[in-house]
Write a protein that holds these residues in place. Sequence first.
Motif, PDB file in Angstrom:
ATOM      1  N   SER A   5      -2.891  -3.906  18.899  1.00 53.45           N
ATOM      2  CA  SER A   5      -1.945  -4.915  19.026  1.00 53.45           C
ATOM      3  C   SER A   5      -1.958  -5.683  17.917  1.00 53.45           C
ATOM      4  O   SER A   5      -1.689  -7.032  18.050  1.00 53.45           O
ATOM      5  CB  SER A   5      -1.907  -4.905  21.079  1.00 53.45           C
ATOM      6  OG  SER A   5      -3.520  -5.248  20.282  1.00 53.45           O
ATOM      7  N   LYS A   6      -3.501  -5.688  18.059  1.00 56.04           N
ATOM      8  CA  LYS A   6      -3.604  -6.552  16.782  1.00 56.04           C
ATOM      9  C   LYS A   6      -3.219  -6.040  14.758  1.00 56.04           C
ATOM     10  O   LYS A   6      -3.266  -5.337  14.931  1.00 56.04           O
ATOM     11  CB  LYS A   6      -5.431  -6.780  16.131  1.00 56.04           C
ATOM     12  CG  LYS A   6      -6.427  -7.164  17.424  1.00 56.04           C
ATOM     13  CD  LYS A   6      -6.073  -8.266  18.182  1.00 56.04           C
ATOM     14  CE  LYS A   6      -6.885  -7.985  19.474  1.00 56.04           C
ATOM     15  NZ  LYS A   6      -6.723  -9.745  19.797  1.00 56.04           N
ATOM     16  N   PRO A   7      -3.003  -7.002  14.430  1.00 56.44           N
ATOM     17  CA  PRO A   7      -1.851  -7.186  13.284  1.00 56.44           C
ATOM     18  C   PRO A   7      -3.201  -6.228  12.051  1.00 56.44           C
ATOM     19  O   PRO A   7      -2.185  -5.440  11.139  1.00 56.44           O
ATOM     20  CB  PRO A   7      -1.478  -8.379  12.623  1.00 56.44           C
ATOM     21  CG  PRO A   7      -2.053  -9.304  13.806  1.00 56.44           C
ATOM     22  CD  PRO A   7      -2.675  -8.844  15.010  1.00 56.44           C
ATOM     23  N   VAL A   8      -4.143  -6.948  12.394  1.00 54.27           N
ATOM     24  CA  VAL A   8      -5.329  -6.271  11.086  1.00 54.27           C
ATOM     25  C   VAL A   8      -5.408  -5.534  11.195  1.00 54.27           C
ATOM     26  O   VAL A   8      -6.571  -5.218  12.849  1.00 54.27           O
ATOM     27  CB  VAL A   8      -5.856  -7.744  10.333  1.00 54.27           C
ATOM     28  CG1 VAL A   8      -6.853  -7.779   9.353  1.00 54.27           C
ATOM     29  CG2 VAL A   8      -4.843  -8.917   9.799  1.00 54.27           C
ATOM     30  N   ILE A   9      -6.213  -4.380  10.930  1.00 53.64           N
ATOM     31  CA  ILE A   9      -7.432  -3.299  10.811  1.00 53.64           C
ATOM     32  C   ILE A   9      -8.016  -3.603  10.670  1.00 53.64           C
ATOM     33  O   ILE A   9      -9.904  -3.877  11.325  1.00 53.64           O
ATOM     34  CB  ILE A   9      -6.769  -2.372   9.593  1.00 53.64           C
ATOM     35  CG1 ILE A   9      -5.296  -1.849  10.122  1.00 53.64           C
ATOM     36  CG2 ILE A   9      -8.078  -0.890  10.401  1.00 53.64           C
ATOM     37  CD1 ILE A   9      -4.573  -0.584   9.460  1.00 53.64           C
ATOM     38  N   SER A  10      -8.363  -4.117   8.889  1.00 51.77           N
ATOM     39  CA  SER A  10      -9.604  -4.995   8.455  1.00 51.77           C
ATOM     40  C   SER A  10      -9.555  -4.892   7.068  1.00 51.77           C
ATOM     41  O   SER A  10      -9.144  -4.950   6.211  1.00 51.77           O
ATOM     42  CB  SER A  10     -10.490  -3.084   8.710  1.00 51.77           C
ATOM     43  OG  SER A  10     -12.048  -3.641   7.899  1.00 51.77           O
ATOM     44  N   ALA A  11     -10.516  -5.860   6.909  1.00 51.53           N
ATOM     45  CA  ALA A  11     -10.869  -6.254   4.860  1.00 51.53           C
ATOM     46  C   ALA A  11     -11.417  -5.824   4.630  1.00 51.53           C
ATOM     47  O   ALA A  11     -12.414  -5.447   5.349  1.00 51.53           O
ATOM     48  CB  ALA A  11     -11.178  -7.596   5.422  1.00 51.53           C
ATOM     49  N   VAL A  12     -11.330  -5.244   3.149  1.00 47.13           N
ATOM     50  CA  VAL A  12     -12.137  -3.977   2.172  1.00 47.13           C
ATOM     51  C   VAL A  12     -12.740  -4.630   1.636  1.00 47.13           C
ATOM     52  O   VAL A  12     -12.050  -5.737   0.938  1.00 47.13           O
ATOM     53  CB  VAL A  12     -11.874  -2.422   2.519  1.00 47.13           C
ATOM     54  CG1 VAL A  12     -11.493  -2.160   3.928  1.00 47.13           C
ATOM     55  CG2 VAL A  12     -10.866  -2.211   2.301  1.00 47.13           C
ATOM     56  N   GLY A  13     -13.252  -4.089   0.994  1.00 50.05           N
ATOM     57  CA  GLY A  13     -13.642  -5.176  -0.014  1.00 50.05           C
ATOM     58  C   GLY A  13     -14.165  -3.853  -1.290  1.00 50.05           C
ATOM     59  O   GLY A  13     -15.174  -2.966  -0.877  1.00 50.05           O
ATOM     60  N   TYR A  14     -14.313  -3.780  -2.652  1.00 48.86           N
ATOM     61  CA  TYR A  14     -14.873  -2.917  -3.900  1.00 48.86           C
ATOM     62  C   TYR A  14     -14.087  -3.517  -4.801  1.00 48.86           C
ATOM     63  O   TYR A  14     -13.371  -5.049  -5.095  1.00 48.86           O
ATOM     64  CB  TYR A  14     -13.575  -1.862  -3.586  1.00 48.86           C
ATOM     65  CG  TYR A  14     -12.414  -1.370  -3.675  1.00 48.86           C
ATOM     66  CD1 TYR A  14     -11.523  -2.117  -2.621  1.00 48.86           C
ATOM     67  CD2 TYR A  14     -11.305  -1.815  -4.617  1.00 48.86           C
ATOM     68  CE1 TYR A  14     -10.227  -2.377  -3.177  1.00 48.86           C
ATOM     69  CE2 TYR A  14     -10.413  -2.041  -5.218  1.00 48.86           C
ATOM     70  CZ  TYR A  14      -9.325  -2.013  -3.818  1.00 48.86           C
ATOM     71  OH  TYR A  14      -7.746  -2.114  -4.354  1.00 48.86           O
ATOM     72  N   GLY A  15     -14.879  -2.915  -6.434  1.00 50.57           N
ATOM     73  CA  GLY A  15     -14.301  -4.282  -7.430  1.00 50.57           C
ATOM     74  C   GLY A  15     -15.905  -3.181  -8.581  1.00 50.57           C
ATOM     75  O   GLY A  15     -16.130  -2.317  -8.461  1.00 50.57           O
ATOM     76  N   HIS A  16     -15.073  -4.142  -9.205  1.00 52.98           N
ATOM     77  CA  HIS A  16     -15.807  -3.215 -10.466  1.00 52.98           C
ATOM     78  C   HIS A  16     -17.101  -4.740 -10.308  1.00 52.98           C
ATOM     79  O   HIS A  16     -17.392  -5.654 -11.204  1.00 52.98           O
ATOM     80  CB  HIS A  16     -15.036  -4.022 -11.986  1.00 52.98           C
ATOM     81  CG  HIS A  16     -14.205  -3.509 -12.183  1.00 52.98           C
ATOM     82  ND1 HIS A  16     -13.577  -2.343 -12.135  1.00 52.98           N
ATOM     83  CD2 HIS A  16     -12.677  -4.157 -12.546  1.00 52.98           C
ATOM     84  CE1 HIS A  16     -12.328  -2.794 -12.568  1.00 52.98           C
ATOM     85  NE2 HIS A  16     -11.536  -3.058 -11.704  1.00 52.98           N
ATOM     86  N   VAL A  17     -18.187  -3.917 -10.800  1.00 55.08           N
ATOM     87  CA  VAL A  17     -19.304  -4.960 -10.542  1.00 55.08           C
ATOM     88  C   VAL A  17     -19.924  -5.749 -12.004  1.00 55.08           C
ATOM     89  O   VAL A  17     -19.827  -7.049 -12.116  1.00 55.08           O
ATOM     90  CB  VAL A  17     -20.551  -4.223 -10.066  1.00 55.08           C
ATOM     91  CG1 VAL A  17     -21.732  -5.112 -10.171  1.00 55.08           C
ATOM     92  CG2 VAL A  17     -20.572  -3.908  -8.738  1.00 55.08           C
ATOM     93  N   GLY A  18     -19.138  -4.673 -12.494  1.00 57.92           N
ATOM     94  CA  GLY A  18     -20.096  -5.371 -14.468  1.00 57.92           C
ATOM     95  C   GLY A  18     -19.122  -5.908 -15.178  1.00 57.92           C
ATOM     96  O   GLY A  18     -19.482  -7.052 -15.496  1.00 57.92           O
ATOM     97  N   ASP A  19     -18.294  -6.510 -14.592  1.00 55.65           N
ATOM     98  CA  ASP A  19     -17.002  -7.338 -14.377  1.00 55.65           C
ATOM     99  C   ASP A  19     -16.923  -8.862 -13.441  1.00 55.65           C
ATOM    100  O   ASP A  19     -16.341  -9.700 -14.290  1.00 55.65           O
ATOM    101  CB  ASP A  19     -15.793  -6.946 -14.662  1.00 55.65           C
ATOM    102  CG  ASP A  19     -15.669  -5.583 -15.371  1.00 55.65           C
ATOM    103  OD1 ASP A  19     -16.198  -5.517 -16.446  1.00 55.65           O
ATOM    104  OD2 ASP A  19     -14.381  -5.235 -15.038  1.00 55.65           O
TER     105      ASP A  19
END
Lengths: 550, 550
Positions: free
Chosen positions: A456-470
């Motif tokens: 019933s909640k609109p959001v599942i989850s916030a997830v994070g990833y990316g280019h550590v080097g930059d």
Amino acid sequence: MIRTSVRASSRVSSRLLVGKSVTVPVTQGIANLFVSGVANNKKLSSFHSGTRFYSDKPQPKLTVENYPNVKRLDSFKKLGKQDLDYFQTVLSQQEILEANENEDLAFYNEDWMRKYRGQSKLVLRPKTTEQVSKILKYCNDQNLAVVPQGGNTGLVGGSVPVFDEIVLSLTQLNKIREFDDVSGILKCDAGVILEAADMYLAERGYIFPMDLGAKGSCHVGGIVATNAGGLRLLRYGSLHGTVLGLEVVLPNGEIVNSMNALRKDNTGYDLKQLFIGSEGTIGVVTGVSILCPTRPNAFNVSFLGVESYEAVQKVFVQAKKELGEILSAFEFMDLKSQNLTKVHLADMDHPLSDDHPFYILIETSGSKKDHDDAKLEAFLENAMEEGLVLDGVVAQDETELKNLWQWREMIPESSQAGGGVYKYDVSLPLKDLYSLVDAANAKLEESGLSSIEDESKPVISAVGYGHVGDGNLHLNVAVRRYTKEVEKCLEPFVYEFVSSKNGSISAEHGLGFQKKNYIGYSKSDQEIKMIKQLKNLYDPNSILNPYKYV
Amino acid sequence: MIRTSVRASSRVSSRLLVGKSVTVPVTQGIANLFVSGVANNKKLSSFHSGTRFYSDKPQPKLTVENYPNVKRLDSFKKLGKQDLDYFQTVLSQQEILEANENEDLAFYNEDWMRKYRGQSKLVLRPKTTEQVSKILKYCNDQNLAVVPQGGNTGLVGGSVPVFDEIVLSLTQLNKIREFDDVSGILKCDAGVILEAADMYLAERGYIFPMDLGAKGSCHVGGIVATNAGGLRLLRYGSLHGTVLGLEVVLPNGEIVNSMNALRKDNTGYDLKQLFIGSEGTIGVVTGVSILCPTRPNAFNVSFLGVESYEAVQKVFVQAKKELGEILSAFEFMDLKSQNLTKVHLADMDHPLSDDHPFYILIETSGSKKDHDDAKLEAFLENAMEEGLVLDGVVAQDETELKNLWQWREMIPESSQAGGGVYKYDVSLPLKDLYSLVDAANAKLEESGLSSIEDESKPVISAVGYGHVGDGNLHLNVAVRRYTKEVEKCLEPFVYEFVSSKNGSISAEHGLGFQKKNYIGYSKSDQEIKMIKQLKNLYDPNSILNPYKYV
């Protein structure tokens, strides 16, 4: 649409199982850790080219309907018969596309995300720089607004019209001009597709010094105009360093040509730099001269599990030290992002059998495979002995290498598979990089909007990833449905958070239409004043890419 | 003068004989070629810092006497008592130096080459950016001309006054502000000496991404303002890529601050780029944020003999391919340059016993010594088997490594040891790089001005050497004496030749006072117009570094 077929190639088939990778639990030590690499980087490159997924979305509403507050500037003339007559003196009939009952010019009016839709009635597709010059001079004299457009793969609505701007497509300005196989300097038209440029270079033992997901569609001129970052920035640096010269047509039709520039030239301000990242607002890039490195012939990929974001940073420092000159990618992902991806790639085994709070993907590329293997092996051995890395696999062949990349590259698609996704592309100081994800999750939970189980909640989850080097974080808020509440919870919260950490609200996507009004979160009033001064200096009639950037 | 002692350290003593290097005649094959390296790059760096020799020259005539056509601009106010009163409200007494009967401010009025001498009566040495801002705002309001000055090591007269301009010395703005040992981002004041910054980084396992001979005197802000190239460009790229942010004070006193910029930030035009290489004409750099790579811990140097400039190019391509990511310098020298150096370094043995038309110095730097050794050995083996390299030595220890560098670094001093030298620093397309030396020698011989033996001729020889990797040629015309005939023979001939090959008349030294009038040989009318537009935009009263650049 042509682009659908190009961009639909990213689906992961069951052939791509990570079957043969050797998983090494930390208790087992590193003795069995088998390091292998892949020589054929052409295939690796084409693998990188298929992670877009937006084109399945339905046609968007007109931008003017979604943003009723944005008004067409009265100063712009409406296109008339005499304008078409003029363009016909400059271009052949094949180079002019007019909207009619059978043709809405959707390819040129809609952005790749299908978030924005303009109403241009005219697309001009010049084949020469002189034609671009004549078109712009005329439009400037007549106050006709123009949107320069490359491969139209931008993510911030910068490459499509808002109202009835003329689309100036660089698609047909697409010749390789020259390549010097001693210096590695490539000179080409702006409309050359990035992948075509890279394949041309591959045949000659060189590599284009940047790479990104849309390489099969995006133009070399477009990546320069948007200062795209992409996958090779850690290794080869930014386009501000690798672009040696540009050919640019100013709004008044004047051609600025520094295509003959060499690697060193200290005579005057480096004018070309202004156009790198200017998103078509002060000039149209028609030619690019760029320094290309020798193509590495050995690649390795390793996928690691670690216990904290602090460990991610420590492994990064260690990798820079021990892998040094061969480190070419250092990507991190949180457990939540991998959990979403496991659901999406249900027919694949995750590279690591146990869960870990964070994962790291390390790529090396170098000139000698056995040296690279030995460096990677020694590095992993040390990292595991020190307890920094809890578990890890190393690809043994090209298939495995691709598979390991999939667990990083499929996160965007996996994030929206539950219904939709809010995407933020930001830069933050490394120590604060992940704090935004924690903050966003805390805020969403406090607001009662988020639950992994409760549908019933609109959001599942916030997830994070990316280019550590930059220092580049991708924050994806996976949702079951888009709601005003979620939007209000996230904005301007995300921008304010980034600003409070002295980060950038747009690491690599640019401002375009989407972020025009948020520039103040990343730039001071003084800087914005200077940006406007320059816009006014080069485009006093504001005919180039209006309603965007500043 | 302080700088004499710093800059006089380059003399080669007899201790530095290349005694232990192993020379391998081509007939002997490569079996004995022993490859070794040096781990202590701190010492290597300091070695690089001592090749200047100009300071023995007598005090030059006033610039206004040498260049009577250059007139003081009437728009500039002459310094008065009330101006000094104002500066005393901003700075302490120690930060203000006034000319008087005992002090002619020679250190600040004369350039390092001792070619130019100004007549400034006032040197201001602020300690903070706010002080710089107040000074510039006042000078702009009062039409007082200002010369920003860093370490005053420039080679084109850009850092000293021509008339009575106030010298704004950044010497006391010299703090390291911050270093992030995860990302490698260094933030420092403009007045930090390059060598100090590099030593600070060395202690933390990092390296400043550029290096040059004057590192013991030049400022970080100065190298940014002049876009210095130097010795690490081949490996780490230009400052346009490595500088992440700047703090700059505009002529009107406004402070533009992008010191918090991260590696990726696509929000607006990249304003800082304008100030990189602007030579203090549109703003004063007060702070620099720069991305620093991990310090390599292994260095190798090899010195090779080849039979032609064509072979130099072939070896370069081969080195890029086989040494790949560890190649950090590729320098070439012609036989004439080595013959002059042999005379000058009479107590040293040349690394190679036989003469060769061209010589190459290759440096590698990497993270793992045995890998680097193996790569270099394999590369040399192949190059000798293919007949590209006729003879070669590889340094076995740090002393030998320094000695090999001496045969490249002592060319400037050797070129002028016979009486004097005309120096040209140009960029040319690689294939044409050496053609300028041949053309200059042909022209001098045709004119009857040149002879190696005949001491009645003013010219000894034109010699060529430089950074192949950067397309950067140093043409040194060694003379017995300076004559008008030689000057007329060389100029504008050299500039015209460079221009005809689409080269740059100033690869790394900049324009300054010396080359101000020659910019048209490297830049188009359109570019010059745009450069003047920008100068006028930021410095409408032309108070910053007048009589120079444009």
